[in-house]
Scaffold this active site. Structure first.
Site, PDB file in Angstrom:
ATOM      1  N   THR A  31      53.935  -1.220  16.479  1.00 41.66           N
ATOM      2  CA  THR A  31      53.175  -2.061  15.539  1.00 41.66           C
ATOM      3  C   THR A  31      53.846  -3.428  15.422  1.00 41.66           C
ATOM      4  OG1 THR A  31      52.798   0.014  14.349  1.00 41.66           O
ATOM      5  CG2 THR A  31      52.010  -2.003  13.297  1.00 41.66           C
ATOM      6  N   ALA A  83      56.474   1.830  10.075  1.00 39.52           N
ATOM      7  CA  ALA A  83      57.027   3.044   9.452  1.00 39.52           C
ATOM      8  C   ALA A  83      56.383   4.260  10.113  1.00 39.52           C
ATOM      9  CB  ALA A  83      56.746   3.053   7.959  1.00 39.52           C
ATOM     10  N   GLU A 103      67.424  -1.620  10.856  1.00 37.86           N
ATOM     11  CA  GLU A 103      66.219  -1.868  10.046  1.00 37.86           C
ATOM     12  C   GLU A 103      66.574  -1.856   8.562  1.00 37.86           C
ATOM     13  OE1 GLU A 103      62.813  -0.054  13.053  1.00 37.86           O
ATOM     14  OE2 GLU A 103      63.693   1.269  11.572  1.00 37.86           O
ATOM     15  N   LYS A 121      49.642   6.964   9.109  1.00 36.40           N
ATOM     16  CA  LYS A 121      50.991   7.020   8.536  1.00 36.40           C
ATOM     17  C   LYS A 121      50.978   7.274   7.017  1.00 36.40           C
ATOM     18  CE  LYS A 121      52.741   5.593  12.540  1.00 36.40           C
ATOM     19  NZ  LYS A 121      53.347   4.307  12.761  1.00 36.40           N
TER      20      LYS A 121
HETATM   21  C1  5RP Z   1      61.732   2.505  14.466  1.00 36.64           C
HETATM   22  C2  5RP Z   1      60.794   2.650  13.311  1.00 36.64           C
HETATM   23  C3  5RP Z   1      59.376   2.251  13.526  1.00 36.64           C
HETATM   24  O1  5RP Z   1      59.036   1.291  12.576  1.00 36.64           O
HETATM   25  C4  5RP Z   1      58.502   3.462  13.346  1.00 36.64           C
HETATM   26  O2  5RP Z   1      58.940   4.475  14.248  1.00 36.64           O
HETATM   27  C5  5RP Z   1      57.034   3.139  13.616  1.00 36.64           C
HETATM   28  O3  5RP Z   1      56.832   2.862  14.964  1.00 36.64           O
HETATM   29  P1  5RP Z   1      55.411   2.503  15.557  1.00 36.64           P
HETATM   30  O4  5RP Z   1      54.994   1.197  14.979  1.00 36.64           O
HETATM   31  O5  5RP Z   1      55.649   2.456  17.051  1.00 36.64           O
HETATM   32  O6  5RP Z   1      54.437   3.628  15.190  1.00 36.64           O
HETATM   33  O7  5RP Z   1      61.160   3.056  12.238  1.00 36.64           O
HETATM   34  O8  5RP Z   1      62.996   3.011  14.172  1.00 36.64           O
END
Ligand code: 5RP
Length: 213
Positions: A31, A83, A103, A121
């Site tokens: 994302t 997230a 992060e 999510k």
């Molecule tokens: C990485 C993270 C990411 O923000 C989380 O895994 C979401 O990833 P994506 O946007 O690919 O679904 O915490 O450590």
């Protein structure tokens, strides 16, 4: 709408929080990749970015966005990140991409944390997504035994080494009714570097696609 489209919408919508002259904290993941692409259009209007991972650093640099050291940047006005789960109080599980430690540091340095997600999510209760915990390698079994005492099922993310040289344990089986308390408790375990619960410092704004909640 597909998850990928919602991720793109969220990444692009987060651009409206970027102010001229800012140093922008940038998270990690698919994302955030959409956010970085959109941020590249503004690269002449910002000072640069503080990155939360080697992956995002490479993406930012490839698009000509200067990457600054957090120690030199000082407090940040904005942090944008994805997230793995988000509850109605904007408390998060993060770390699916193993970047949770940096992060959490960049989120802590930012005045405003804008979390960008797709609707898959959103949860009422955190914990369906296994909770990532970054550990010092020699403490893996020790931390695993402590998690079992707390009724969790620890699974070592075998083969994954974080940007900080550590390992990840994913904890299955928890329905997290008090994420603030659990985050504090896990933070106390010897060998734990970072817990993927962002409850003590939740997001300030959540964008689900282009919709702010
Ligand atoms: C990485 C993270 C990411 O923000 C989380 O895994 C979401 O990833 P994506 O946007 O690919 O679904 O915490 O450590």
């Amino acid at each position: 709408m597909s998850n990928a489209n919602e991720k793109r919408q969220a990444g692009e919508a987060a651009i409206r929080y970027v102010e001229d002259g800012a140093i922008v904290g940038v998270g990690t993941g698919s994302t955030v990749a959409f956010f970085i692409e959109a941020l590249a259009d503004l690269r002449d209007r910002i000072q640069g970015a503080v990155s939360s991972s080697e992956q995002s650093t490479a993406h930012l640099k490839k698009l000509g966005i200067p990457v600054l050291d957090l120690n030199a940047a000082g407090p940040l006005s904005l942090y944008v990140d994805g997230a793995d789960e988000c509850d109605p109080h904007k408390r998060l599980i993060k770390g699916g991409g193993a970047a949770l430690t940096r992060e959490k540091i960049v989120a802590a340095a930012a005045q405003k944390f804008v979390c960008i997600i797709d609707s898959s999510k959103q949860v009422d209760l955190l914990g369906r997504f296994p909770l990532p915990i970054e550990v010092i390698p020699m403490a893996r079994s020790l931390v695993g035994r402590e998690i079992v005492k707390l009724d969790g099922q620890p699974v070592w993310r075998d083969g994954v080494v974080t940007d900080n040289g550590n390992w990840i344990i994913d904890v299955h089986g928890w329905r997290i009714t008090d994420p603030v308390e659990l985050e504090g408790k896990l933070n106390q375990l010897a060998g734990v570097v970072t817990v993927g619960l962002f409850a003590r410092r939740p997001a300030d704004v959540v964008l689900v696609g282009d919709r702010e909640i």
